[in-house]
Design a protein around this motif. Structure first.
Motif, PDB file in Angstrom:
ATOM      1  N   VAL A   8      11.564 -49.511   2.891  1.00  0.00           N
ATOM      2  CA  VAL A   8      12.090 -49.797   4.210  1.00  0.00           C
ATOM      3  C   VAL A   8      11.350 -48.840   5.126  1.00  0.00           C
ATOM      4  CG1 VAL A   8      14.133 -49.688   5.694  1.00  0.00           C
ATOM      5  CG2 VAL A   8      14.327 -50.507   3.332  1.00  0.00           C
ATOM      6  N   TYR A   9      10.854 -49.353   6.239  1.00  0.00           N
ATOM      7  CA  TYR A   9      10.005 -48.537   7.089  1.00  0.00           C
ATOM      8  C   TYR A   9      10.295 -48.795   8.556  1.00  0.00           C
ATOM      9  CZ  TYR A   9       7.357 -52.817   7.819  1.00  0.00           C
ATOM     10  OH  TYR A   9       7.007 -54.094   8.165  1.00  0.00           O
ATOM     11  N   VAL A  10       9.870 -47.840   9.385  1.00  0.00           N
ATOM     12  CA  VAL A  10       9.978 -47.984  10.835  1.00  0.00           C
ATOM     13  C   VAL A  10       8.597 -47.769  11.428  1.00  0.00           C
ATOM     14  CG1 VAL A  10      11.054 -47.137  12.964  1.00  0.00           C
ATOM     15  CG2 VAL A  10      12.346 -47.097  10.805  1.00  0.00           C
ATOM     16  N   VAL A  11       8.182 -48.721  12.236  1.00  0.00           N
ATOM     17  CA  VAL A  11       6.948 -48.573  13.010  1.00  0.00           C
ATOM     18  C   VAL A  11       7.317 -48.560  14.487  1.00  0.00           C
ATOM     19  CG1 VAL A  11       5.301 -49.501  11.338  1.00  0.00           C
ATOM     20  CG2 VAL A  11       6.494 -51.071  12.868  1.00  0.00           C
ATOM     21  N   THR A  12       6.430 -47.967  15.267  1.00  0.00           N
ATOM     22  CA  THR A  12       6.650 -47.848  16.705  1.00  0.00           C
ATOM     23  C   THR A  12       5.350 -48.107  17.447  1.00  0.00           C
ATOM     24  OG1 THR A  12       7.678 -46.448  18.408  1.00  0.00           O
ATOM     25  CG2 THR A  12       6.214 -45.344  16.829  1.00  0.00           C
ATOM     26  N   ASN A  13       5.443 -48.111  18.768  1.00  0.00           N
ATOM     27  CA  ASN A  13       4.253 -48.276  19.597  1.00  0.00           C
ATOM     28  C   ASN A  13       3.713 -46.894  19.974  1.00  0.00           C
ATOM     29  OD1 ASN A  13       6.405 -47.634  21.261  1.00  0.00           O
ATOM     30  ND2 ASN A  13       5.751 -48.959  22.922  1.00  0.00           N
ATOM     31  N   LEU A  51       3.421 -46.007  11.817  1.00  0.00           N
ATOM     32  CA  LEU A  51       4.503 -45.682  10.887  1.00  0.00           C
ATOM     33  C   LEU A  51       5.074 -44.314  11.229  1.00  0.00           C
ATOM     34  CD1 LEU A  51       6.009 -46.438   8.207  1.00  0.00           C
ATOM     35  CD2 LEU A  51       4.267 -45.067   7.040  1.00  0.00           C
ATOM     36  N   ILE A  52       6.410 -44.260  11.366  1.00  0.00           N
ATOM     37  CA  ILE A  52       7.054 -42.974  11.642  1.00  0.00           C
ATOM     38  C   ILE A  52       8.155 -42.640  10.642  1.00  0.00           C
ATOM     39  CG2 ILE A  52       6.492 -42.827  14.098  1.00  0.00           C
ATOM     40  CD1 ILE A  52       9.315 -43.978  14.669  1.00  0.00           C
ATOM     41  N   TYR A  53       8.514 -43.606   9.794  1.00  0.00           N
ATOM     42  CA  TYR A  53       9.610 -43.378   8.850  1.00  0.00           C
ATOM     43  C   TYR A  53       9.500 -44.372   7.712  1.00  0.00           C
ATOM     44  CZ  TYR A  53      14.305 -43.067   6.930  1.00  0.00           C
ATOM     45  OH  TYR A  53      15.357 -42.898   6.076  1.00  0.00           O
TER      46      TYR A  53
END
Length: 100
Positions: A8-13, A51-53
């Protein structure tokens, strides 16, 4: 028994104003797809390439449950989770390519 890897991952701008939560069985490939806009939809529209998490799971059902849980959270709770894992909100793309 074969090991399974799900993330499970979090991406951002670039400006870290948008958060996208996803699940994958190949984190390197998925980040490459985000970076190169190979996935149409939300992440392409909002330039979520960074990717930040991430969290690792061996059972796909656990990963999917966690993804659904995080998606229901308010932004403030997601931010707290990210800060605990990645206090400086560093873009982890290069580290993922080296790690897996």
């Amino acid at each position: 028994m074969r090991d399974h890897n799900y993330f499970v991952y979090v991406v951002t701008n670039k400006n870290k104003t948008v958060l996208y939560i996803g699940v994958t069985n190949d984190l390197q490939r998925r980040i490459y797809e985000h970076e190169n806009e190979l996935l149409s939809g939300f992440t392409e529209k909002y330039n979520c390439h960074y990717l930040i998490y991430y969290e690792h799971f061996q059972d796909i059902n656990d990963a999917i449950s966690r993804e659904k849980e995080l998606k229901k959270w308010r932004r403030e709770k997601k931010v707290k989770l990210i800060i605990e894992f990645n206090p400086e909100w560093k873009f982890l793309n290069a580290e993922i390519y080296d790690a897996f």
